[in-house]
Write an enzyme that holds these catalytic residues in place. Structure first.
Site, short mmCIF file in Angstrom:
data_model
loop_
_atom_site.label_atom_id
_atom_site.label_comp_id
_atom_site.label_asym_id
_atom_site.label_seq_id
_atom_site.Cartn_x
_atom_site.Cartn_y
_atom_site.Cartn_z
CB CYS A 286 -0.10 -3.57 3.30
SG CYS A 286 0.22 -1.89 2.79
N1 LIG Z 1 0.40 2.70 4.42
C1 LIG Z 1 1.29 1.87 3.92
O1 LIG Z 1 2.21 1.46 4.61
C2 LIG Z 1 1.20 1.36 2.49
C3 LIG Z 1 2.29 0.67 1.96
C4 LIG Z 1 2.25 0.22 0.65
C5 LIG Z 1 1.10 0.45 -0.11
N2 LIG Z 1 0.04 1.13 0.41
C6 LIG Z 1 -1.11 1.37 -0.45
O2 LIG Z 1 -1.16 2.75 -0.79
C7 LIG Z 1 -2.52 3.17 -0.91
C8 LIG Z 1 -2.75 4.37 0.00
O3 LIG Z 1 -2.55 3.98 1.34
P1 LIG Z 1 -2.31 5.03 2.50
O4 LIG Z 1 -1.84 4.23 3.66
O5 LIG Z 1 -1.52 6.17 2.05
O6 LIG Z 1 -3.82 5.51 2.76
P2 LIG Z 1 -4.27 6.77 3.63
O7 LIG Z 1 -5.66 6.49 4.05
O8 LIG Z 1 -3.24 7.10 4.65
O9 LIG Z 1 -4.28 7.97 2.59
C9 LIG Z 1 -5.15 8.06 1.52
C10 LIG Z 1 -5.51 9.52 1.31
O10 LIG Z 1 -6.33 9.59 0.14
C11 LIG Z 1 -7.31 10.57 0.36
N3 LIG Z 1 -8.38 10.34 -0.60
C12 LIG Z 1 -9.34 9.39 -0.57
N4 LIG Z 1 -10.13 9.51 -1.67
C13 LIG Z 1 -9.64 10.53 -2.39
C14 LIG Z 1 -10.02 11.14 -3.61
N5 LIG Z 1 -11.07 10.70 -4.32
N6 LIG Z 1 -9.30 12.20 -4.04
C15 LIG Z 1 -8.25 12.66 -3.32
N7 LIG Z 1 -7.84 12.13 -2.18
C16 LIG Z 1 -8.53 11.08 -1.71
C17 LIG Z 1 -7.68 10.38 1.82
O11 LIG Z 1 -8.31 11.53 2.34
C18 LIG Z 1 -6.31 10.13 2.45
O12 LIG Z 1 -5.69 11.33 2.86
C19 LIG Z 1 -3.37 1.96 -0.58
O13 LIG Z 1 -3.71 1.30 -1.77
C20 LIG Z 1 -2.43 1.09 0.22
O14 LIG Z 1 -2.77 -0.29 0.13
C21 LIG Z 1 0.07 1.59 1.70
#
Ligand SMILES: NC(=O)c1ccc[n+]([C@@H]2O[C@H](COP(=O)([O-])OP(=O)(O)OC[C@H]3O[C@@H](n4cnc5c(N)ncnc54)[C@H](O)[C@@H]3O)[C@@H](O)[C@H]2O)c1
Length: 448
Positions: A286
């Site tokens: 983030c």
């Molecule tokens: N991790 C955090 O603390 C956090 C906090 C707030 C916001 N976010 C936001 O949330 C979003 C996700 O972050 P995250 O940390 O969960 O990411 P992550 O990488 O942990 O998880 C994303 C998942 O999406 C899957 N994926 C990718 N492309 C795909 C598709 N086309 N179809 C289905 N699945 C697919 C991946 O395999 C993975 O399992 C980002 O935009 C991030 O900026 C994250």
């Protein structure tokens, strides 16, 4: 666009409130999986979608790949109907779909929306009237209206449109930012207010009804762009304030003043000050990334986001500063980085989590290795570290024993499981970039 035939909208809202709605969550990562468990906990039937077959198989086998989520929690959710799939055709059965896929930066530091666009293209053929689609991935203002909506409409073979007024039938589209703070146990997830901004008041109302079942407070805003910008403001605020203390730390070190003592004193002020702490650099998916989504978008308006750029410059320089400090501390002992045995303690980007995305430990390890040090690491969360988008390490975890063999032990992540007093006692030199050795008085410690 078809006109409203009657009770589709209120039926869906009622299904949300009675927990009968089928909820699909796309992206079973750090955001999507905990969210799936929250809805399962409310007895919703949740389907998790992911492109990684390994993750889907683990979840369907009742297992977990995120340390702080226990396999028992997955099995409990399965009892409420939770399952995972790679098959997008199942989107057609969902009443609501929540997209939680990554939004990284590309090699030119520009938004990489490919995960979002691929997901939206994949679901577009299966969306239907009176379905709610929510984007939770962090992104720049305008993404929902300018990218998601056109792709959904163009990719639907039945000419389905996004409903914007109560008179229109179609799919309802919303942006709702995720406010997850991994490792933070001070606020329960359902106590974190949920911001929702829909393409039309009905969409916002539907999303509020859905999230209202798992969050104690929902904050409706006038549209997706406001919700998108809200998330960026929150993260830019952190990024800029962390940069401020990182810069001031470098000054106070020259002045012989302990920045941590200053922050502790300043935070006794009951108003107008919030404590942020310096460290070896930013990490996670983030804070190092999201602000640049806005900088990129600002260019379209012929506008430079100078605070973001300056904060990025200061924070990006921090791992280099740590390397300088290691070099200086070894120099004091008539040694050089080249040829020294150096143990890096902690790989995760922050304490007590199993996430090393964008972690400052990665450039620190690489720079030490490139400068000729014999580098090892210890982190209870990572038995090994291979290669990623910005690093290529191929190392395995080193046990935390025989610390006296290292010319320097460098604390990059202050996991609470470490016994810092014992670490200082056993080491020749400890370079501490996290103030983890606070309260320990020893000439072996160099704080930076
Ligand atoms: N991790 C955090 O603390 C956090 C906090 C707030 C916001 N976010 C936001 O949330 C979003 C996700 O972050 P995250 O940390 O969960 O990411 P992550 O990488 O942990 O998880 C994303 C998942 O999406 C899957 N994926 C990718 N492309 C795909 C598709 N086309 N179809 C289905 N699945 C697919 C991946 O395999 C993975 O399992 C980002 O935009 C991030 O900026 C994250």
């Amino acid at each position: 666009m078809t006109t409203k035939t009657g009770s589709g909208l209120s039926d869906l809202k009622q299904k949300m409130e009675s927990r009968e709605a089928a909820i699909g969550i796309i992206g079973m990562g750090y955001v999507g999986l905990p969210l799936a468990l929250l809805f399962s906990g409310e007895r919703f039937r949740v389907t998790g979608f992911d492109i990684e077959t390994g993750k889907v198989n683990t979840l369907n086998g009742g297992g977990s790949y995120i340390v702080r989520i226990l396999p028992e929690e997955i099995r409990e959710a399965q009892k409420a109907g939770f399952r995972a799939t790679t098959d997008y055709a199942e989107i057609a059965r969902m009443d609501a779909v929540i997209i939680c896929v990554p939004t990284p930066l590309n090699e030119y530091h520009e938004p990489d929306l490919s995960y979002v666009t691929e997901t939206v293209k994949s679901i577009a053929p299966y969306i239907h009237d009176d379905q709610l689609i929510v984007l939770e991935s962090t992104t720049y203002p305008g993404t929902t209206e300018e990218v998601v909506v056109p792709l959904l409409e163009a990719g639907n073979p039945n000419g389905l449109k996004v409903a914007r007024t109560a008179d229109e039938r179609g799919v309802h589209v919303v942006f709702s930012p995720e406010r997850e703070d991994p490792g933070n146990e001070t606020v329960a997830r359902h106590d974190i207010p949920k911001v929702v901004g829909g393409c039309g008041p009905e969409a916002t109302e539907l999303a509020a009804a859905m999230y209202g079942t798992i969050f104690h407070r929902v904050v409706p805003v006038s549209g997706p762009s406001v919700a998108e910008m809200t998330k960026l403001l929150e993260n830019i605020y952190r990024c800029v304030n962390i940069a401020l203390v990182n810069e001031l730390k470098q000054l106070t070190m020259r002045m012989g003043i302990d920045i941590h003592e200053v922050i502790d004193a300043a935070k006794t002020k009951p108003f107008g000050f919030q404590a942020f702490y310096p460290g070896p650099g930013l990490g996670g998916h983030c804070i190092p990334i999201d602000p640049f989504y806005l900088s990129w978008k600002a260019q379209k308006y012929d506008f430079r986001t100078r605070f973001i750029e300056l904060a990025g410059e200061v924070n990006t320089a921090m791992p280099y500063f740590v390397i300088e400090q290691i070099g200086g501390a070894l120099n004091e002992r008539s040694k050089s980085i080249k040829g020294s045995k150096i143990l890096v303690l902690g790989l995760a980007y922050k304490r007590d989590i199993d996430d090393l995305r964008e972690s400052p430990s990665l450039p620190i390890l690489e720079m030490l290795r490139d400068k000729g040090a014999l580098v090892a690491y210890n982190d209870p969360y990572f038995p090994k570290v291979g290669h990623g988008r910005h690093y290529d390490l191929n190392m395995t975890n080193t046990p935390l024993d025989n610390l006296g063999q290292y010319d320097a032990v460098v604390i990059v992540t202050d996991h609470t499981s470490y016994d810092y007093r014992a670490i200082v006692e056993q080491s020749q030199l400890v370079v501490d970039s996290r103030n983890a050795t606070k309260g320990i008085d020893s000439p072996k410690i160099v704080r930076c």
